[in-house]
Design an enzyme around this catalytic site. Structure first.
Site, PDB file in Angstrom:
ATOM      1  CB  SER A 147      -0.868  -0.015   1.259  1.00 22.70           C
ATOM      2  OG  SER A 147      -1.454   1.252   1.509  1.00 22.70           O
ATOM      3  CE1 TYR A 160      -5.142  -1.828   4.284  1.00 23.89           C
ATOM      4  CE2 TYR A 160      -3.937   0.209   3.979  1.00 23.89           C
ATOM      5  CZ  TYR A 160      -4.540  -0.910   3.448  1.00 23.89           C
ATOM      6  OH  TYR A 160      -4.534  -1.111   2.086  1.00 23.89           O
TER       7      TYR A 160
HETATM    8  P1  NAP Z   1     -11.791  -5.195  -1.543  1.00 23.54           P
HETATM    9  O1  NAP Z   1     -12.616  -4.964  -2.771  1.00 23.54           O
HETATM   10  O2  NAP Z   1     -12.361  -4.929  -0.198  1.00 23.54           O
HETATM   11  O3  NAP Z   1     -11.163  -6.637  -1.625  1.00 23.54           O
HETATM   12  C1  NAP Z   1     -10.552  -7.257  -0.519  1.00 23.54           C
HETATM   13  C2  NAP Z   1     -10.486  -8.735  -0.796  1.00 23.54           C
HETATM   14  O4  NAP Z   1      -9.912  -9.388   0.353  1.00 23.54           O
HETATM   15  C3  NAP Z   1     -11.876  -9.329  -1.004  1.00 23.54           C
HETATM   16  O5  NAP Z   1     -11.804 -10.360  -1.936  1.00 23.54           O
HETATM   17  C4  NAP Z   1     -12.165  -9.882   0.378  1.00 23.54           C
HETATM   18  O6  NAP Z   1     -13.149 -10.894   0.394  1.00 23.54           O
HETATM   19  C5  NAP Z   1     -10.808 -10.423   0.736  1.00 23.54           C
HETATM   20  N1  NAP Z   1     -10.741 -10.735   2.149  1.00 23.54           N
HETATM   21  C6  NAP Z   1     -10.808  -9.885   3.191  1.00 23.54           C
HETATM   22  N2  NAP Z   1     -10.791 -10.560   4.343  1.00 23.54           N
HETATM   23  C7  NAP Z   1     -10.716 -11.880   4.034  1.00 23.54           C
HETATM   24  C8  NAP Z   1     -10.671 -13.083   4.781  1.00 23.54           C
HETATM   25  N3  NAP Z   1     -10.724 -13.087   6.111  1.00 23.54           N
HETATM   26  N4  NAP Z   1     -10.588 -14.255   4.121  1.00 23.54           N
HETATM   27  C9  NAP Z   1     -10.559 -14.283   2.777  1.00 23.54           C
HETATM   28  N5  NAP Z   1     -10.599 -13.176   2.004  1.00 23.54           N
HETATM   29  C10 NAP Z   1     -10.681 -11.999   2.630  1.00 23.54           C
HETATM   30  O7  NAP Z   1     -10.536  -4.232  -1.597  1.00 23.54           O
HETATM   31  P2  NAP Z   1      -9.338  -4.060  -2.631  1.00 23.54           P
HETATM   32  O8  NAP Z   1      -9.095  -2.604  -2.694  1.00 23.54           O
HETATM   33  O9  NAP Z   1      -9.536  -4.822  -3.885  1.00 23.54           O
HETATM   34  O10 NAP Z   1      -8.163  -4.682  -1.755  1.00 23.54           O
HETATM   35  C11 NAP Z   1      -7.292  -5.690  -2.211  1.00 23.54           C
HETATM   36  C12 NAP Z   1      -5.932  -5.465  -1.569  1.00 23.54           C
HETATM   37  O11 NAP Z   1      -5.391  -4.233  -2.035  1.00 23.54           O
HETATM   38  C13 NAP Z   1      -5.965  -5.368  -0.042  1.00 23.54           C
HETATM   39  O12 NAP Z   1      -4.843  -6.019   0.502  1.00 23.54           O
HETATM   40  C14 NAP Z   1      -5.871  -3.873   0.187  1.00 23.54           C
HETATM   41  O13 NAP Z   1      -5.335  -3.553   1.440  1.00 23.54           O
HETATM   42  C15 NAP Z   1      -4.950  -3.481  -0.935  1.00 23.54           C
HETATM   43  N6  NAP Z   1      -4.951  -2.062  -1.288  1.00 23.54           N
HETATM   44  C16 NAP Z   1      -6.066  -1.457  -1.774  1.00 23.54           C
HETATM   45  C17 NAP Z   1      -6.008  -0.101  -2.113  1.00 23.54           C
HETATM   46  C18 NAP Z   1      -7.189   0.642  -2.662  1.00 23.54           C
HETATM   47  O14 NAP Z   1      -7.083   1.865  -2.833  1.00 23.54           O
HETATM   48  N7  NAP Z   1      -8.290   0.015  -2.960  1.00 23.54           N
HETATM   49  C19 NAP Z   1      -4.827   0.605  -1.953  1.00 23.54           C
HETATM   50  C20 NAP Z   1      -3.707  -0.047  -1.453  1.00 23.54           C
HETATM   51  C21 NAP Z   1      -3.780  -1.388  -1.133  1.00 23.54           C
HETATM   52  P3  NAP Z   1     -14.709 -10.519   0.692  1.00 23.54           P
HETATM   53  O15 NAP Z   1     -15.237  -9.927  -0.577  1.00 23.54           O
HETATM   54  O16 NAP Z   1     -15.288 -11.813   1.047  1.00 23.54           O
HETATM   55  O17 NAP Z   1     -14.681  -9.505   1.829  1.00 23.54           O
END
Ligand code: NAP
Length: 255
Positions: A147, A160
């Protein structure tokens, strides 16, 4: 383009049902990989997209808030798809509260999912990859999703920030241990990407404006913006890239 080709490669992607994980799974499939999608919500839509590209996709039921499913997920990837060549540690959560009010439950939940499970998935996949490299000379590829808060402090997200700063450090440690053993370990630091994870920020008019003002590209990223970096780091084109945290952020960190 053959050094970017992922044909006959198998990728395990966590949290692939939505957002960045889904976009990475599809990008890897476009480059030729078969995909194991592990998570707590069945990634049916992702499977349809991967299969439409002519690749295989298996869904693995796994609640990654604990390390309990880790060994099984790696074993099933190998038994159902034949190997594990690529691991994308994408599943992650965020909890927001002022540091003075932050609860132990919100600390543990985020650290357990984002950092602890990430490490033990690296360990389980890394063991397979190291053994396979010794036999066949084929390198394994691990890409952790870090991140901007692997570089910056952020605000109101203490667990986080700690978890993602930890992911960056872990990525470098594992690269130091495994680079000579046939495994590349790198990370991607997405900028502000429009997903469920950032829905609260997008909905907050003031924060949304402040964020857009600072991004040189002037827009939120789309999950698909992360796919190319994932394909690169998963491919032979990145064989000499080790322990790197690659920002894909529309220029945010350049400001
Ligand atoms: P998201 O749409 O909320 O996706 C998160 C994913 O992680 C979903 O598939 C979720 O499953 C899964 N997950 C969470 N807890 C879990 C658990 N206990 N067991 C299995 N799966 C689990 O968010 P995203 O933005 O795509 O995030 C993906 C990654 O990118 C994360 O590591 C996040 O920190 C990172 N990130 C995102 C951003 C951003 O701006 N969006 C920026 C930097 C880093 P469910 O759908 O079942 O909850």
């Amino acid at each position: 383009m053959s050094s970017f080709d992922l044909s006959r490669r198998v990728a395990l992607v966590t949290g692939a049902n939505t957002g960045i994980g889904q976009a990475i799974a599809v990008a890897l499939a476009q480059a030729g990989a078969n995909v194991a999608a592990a998570g707590r919500t069945p990634a049916e839509e992702t499977r349809a997209k991967v299969e439409a590209l002519g690749r295989r996709c298996v869904l693995l039921d796994a609640d990654l808030s604990s390390t309990q499913p880790v060994a099984g997920v790696v074993e099933k990837t190998v038994s159902q798809l034949g190997s594990i060549d690529i691991l994308i540690n994408n599943a992650g959560i965020i909890r927001r509260a002022d540091a003075v009010d932050f609860t132990e439950a919100d600390w543990d939940a985020v650290i357990d999912t984002n950092l602890k499970t990430t490490f033990f998935l690296c360990q389980a996949a890394g063991r397979e990859m190291i053994a396979r490299y010794a036999e066949t000379g084929r390198r394994g590829k691990i890409v952790n999703i870090a991140s901007l808060l692997s570089f910056q402090g952020g605000i109101r997200v203490p667990s986080y920030t700690a978890s993602k700063s930890g992911v960056a450090g872990l990525t470098k440690l594992l690269a130091n241990e495994w680079a000579a053993k046939g495994v590349n370990v790198n990370a991607i630091a997405p900028g502000y990407i429009a997903t469920n994870n950032t829905a609260a920020l997008q909905a907050d008019e003031t924060r949304n404006r402040q964020i857009l003002e600072r991004i040189p590209e002037g827009r939120w990223g789309a999950p698909e913006d992360i796919g190319g970096a994932a394909v690169f780091l998963a491919s032979r084109a990145a064989d000499y890239v080790q322990g790197h945290v690659l920002a894909v952020d529309g220029g945010w960190l350049a400001r």
